[in-house]
Design an enzyme around this catalytic site. Structure first.
Site, PDB file in Angstrom:
ATOM      1  CE1 TYR A 144      -3.675   2.523   0.612  1.00 39.21           C
ATOM      2  CE2 TYR A 144      -2.423   3.246   2.523  1.00 39.21           C
ATOM      3  CZ  TYR A 144      -3.460   3.430   1.629  1.00 39.21           C
ATOM      4  OH  TYR A 144      -4.284   4.524   1.763  1.00 39.21           O
ATOM      5  CG  ASP A 239       5.775   3.737   0.867  1.00 38.02           C
ATOM      6  OD1 ASP A 239       6.058   4.409   1.872  1.00 38.02           O
ATOM      7  OD2 ASP A 239       4.612   3.555   0.467  1.00 38.02           O
ATOM      8  CE  LYS A 267       1.034   5.127   8.331  1.00 43.26           C
ATOM      9  NZ  LYS A 267       1.078   4.281   7.164  1.00 43.26           N
TER      10      LYS A 267
HETATM   11  C1  LIG Z   1       0.420   4.759   5.769  1.00 44.33           C
HETATM   12  C2  LIG Z   1       1.171   4.499   4.536  1.00 44.33           C
HETATM   13  C3  LIG Z   1       1.052   5.330   3.401  1.00 44.33           C
HETATM   14  C4  LIG Z   1       0.050   6.423   3.312  1.00 44.33           C
HETATM   15  O1  LIG Z   1       0.242   7.427   4.247  1.00 44.33           O
HETATM   16  P1  LIG Z   1      -0.980   8.424   4.585  1.00 44.33           P
HETATM   17  O2  LIG Z   1      -0.371   9.410   5.517  1.00 44.33           O
HETATM   18  O3  LIG Z   1      -2.038   7.564   5.201  1.00 44.33           O
HETATM   19  O4  LIG Z   1      -1.431   9.014   3.312  1.00 44.33           O
HETATM   20  C5  LIG Z   1       1.881   5.081   2.321  1.00 44.33           C
HETATM   21  N1  LIG Z   1       2.757   4.065   2.327  1.00 44.33           N
HETATM   22  C6  LIG Z   1       2.886   3.243   3.394  1.00 44.33           C
HETATM   23  C7  LIG Z   1       3.892   2.156   3.354  1.00 44.33           C
HETATM   24  C8  LIG Z   1       2.087   3.413   4.511  1.00 44.33           C
HETATM   25  O5  LIG Z   1       2.187   2.582   5.533  1.00 44.33           O
END
Ligand SMILES: *Cc1c(COP(=O)(O)O)cnc(C)c1O
Length: 428
Positions: A144, A239, A267
């Site tokens: 994701y 990511d 995060k």
């Molecule tokens: C949470 C997450 C996102 C998206 O971040 P948001 O702040 O919710 O838009 C993208 N990539 C990874 C790996 C994530 O865990």
């Protein structure tokens, strides 16, 4: 446990907000019942509007590695708020957070702050396309990367929970530029890169997949990915929105010794406030506006409150011994949960990277999306509710990672292990 006020609020919310929530997995659809409405958090615990306390393993889905309402973060935020909440002009805070991030992630020469992880990945891909002059991207099933159009293809998180990997509203023409491959499949990767490289701008990957639980890279997978992308001039994007400052201070790239071309963060670097960041090698980042032609902007980007929470959090995390302490607690939790499952004779597979983890209700080794999906989601739902009744708050889906914070005490962990044993026995 009384949850009347949460139920009433939820009923009201569903009349005003789609599904009653502002992000889908919060709605408890995968586990039944209605979501808890939270009034406050402190350390390892959250308190709902009915006055119940829970040991929290969601931690706002990852950011709160220091726990809720950490006194130093709160006090820094109060001081910052009194000076104004946003100026739309540069501040020293942005420079300081950039310095801290770049020092921890030597693969990045420059970094740009945005407001969410979604914005970070979306922007990084635009930059990779602008830099290479190519259009297509490779992603992996179950990874994701936020909810931008081209990335909502075979995505994890809510998309895995609800079984709708492709969202209506995403034009086929967007999705066509996204190639998806199974995670950990070196042969599929080699085949695709060697035949399609001329049109490939980038490969984006969660180096540890946290959005279908917790899936670890097999030996040689990330190394092969790095070698192939370098050989064919394809931008490799890690990511690390979830894994950054989580699996180690330097993220998964430090743990596995891989230097990506670009990195996305979010995060933890916002300390609980909305933040994202993307960065990379100097040549690549020099195409970003106003230095270069690739446009990307944000009214609230580099927001002083978010920068302040991020700086305070990273400063605490950079003290010596912090990650050793986190590792110790996480290892104790892992051993306790594995023993509890064995004691209760429930077949589970437990995976962990630092303080992120997942306990799958399956007998099968989990190494990609398909094997993660062998998990018994009905059994998980019963376990989730049994834990909730015992005051332990897990993510309301089998396909989400759990997180531990510095605020989780040994007592919290022992209580969680005992509750897990009782819950596993109760659902047999
Ligand atoms: C949470 C997450 C996102 C998206 O971040 P948001 O702040 O919710 O838009 C993208 N990539 C990874 C790996 C994530 O865990």
């Amino acid at each position: 446990m009384e949850r009347r006020r949460s139920r009433r609020l939820y009923e009201h919310a569903t009349r005003l907000i789609p599904g009653g929530v502002n992000s889908p997995v919060r709605a408890f659809r995968a586990v039944g019942g209605n979501p808890l409405f939270i009034e406050r958090g402190r350390g390892s615990k959250i308190y709902d509007v009915d006055g119940n306390a829970y040991i929290d393993y969601v931690l706002s889905w990852g950011p709160l590695i220091l726990g809720h309402a950490h006194p130093q973060v709160v006090s820094a935020l109060k001081k910052a708020a009194e000076k104004g909440t946003s100026y739309g002009a540069p501040t020293a805070l942005e420079v300081e957070l950039a310095r801290l991030v770049l020092k921890a992630y030597p693969s990045m020469d420059k970094v740009r702050f945005v407001n969410s992880g979604t914005e970070a990945t979306m922007s990084a891909i635009r930059v990779a396309r602008g830099f290479t002059g190519r259009d297509r991207i490779i992603k992996f099933e179950g990874c994701y990367h936020g909810h931008a159009d081209g990335l909502l293809v075979k995505a994890g998180s809510g998309a895995a929970t609800f079984g709708v990997p492709d969202s209506p509203g995403v034009p086929k023409s967007y999705a066509r530029n996204t190639i998806t491959l199974p995670f950990n499949d070196i042969e599929a990767l080699k085949r695709t890169v060697t035949s399609e490289w001329k049109s490939l701008a980038c490969v984006i990957v969660e180096p540890v997949v946290g959005n279908i639980g917790c899936v670890l890279p097999r030996p040689r997978f990330l190394e092969t990915l790095r070698r192939l992308t370098a050989e064919y001039g394809i931008v490799l994007i890690f990511d690390e929105v979830m894994t950054g400052f989580r699996v180690a201070f330097g993220g998964a790239q430090a743990v596995y010794g891989i230097k990506p071309d670009m990195t996305c963060l979010g995060k933890i670097i916002g300390g609980g406030l909305p933040v994202g960041a993307y960065g990379g090698r100097k040549e690549i980042m020099s195409v970003v506006s106003p230095e270069g032609p690739v446009y990307q902007a944000g009214t609230l980007s580099g927001n002083p409150l978010a920068m302040t929470a991020g700086i305070t959090t990273l400063r605490i995390l950079s003290k010596s011994g912090i990650y050793e302490k986190l590792e110790q607690r996480a290892a104790r939790l892992e051993k306790g949960l594995v023993d509890a499952a064995r004691g209760a004779q429930v077949k589970t597979r437990f995976y962990r990277a630092g303080t992120m983890f997942c306990c799958y209700f399956t007998d099968t080794e989990v190494y990609d999306y398909r094997t993660a999906k062998t998990a018994d989601t009905e059994r998980f739902a019963r376990f989730f509710n049994a834990m909730l009744d015992r005051g332990v708050y897990l993510a309301p889906s089998q396909f989400e990672a759990g997180f531990l914070s510095l605020a989780h005490s040994e007592k919290d962990i022992e209580k969680t292990i005992a509750s897990a044993y009782d819950s596993l026995r109760a659902i047999q």
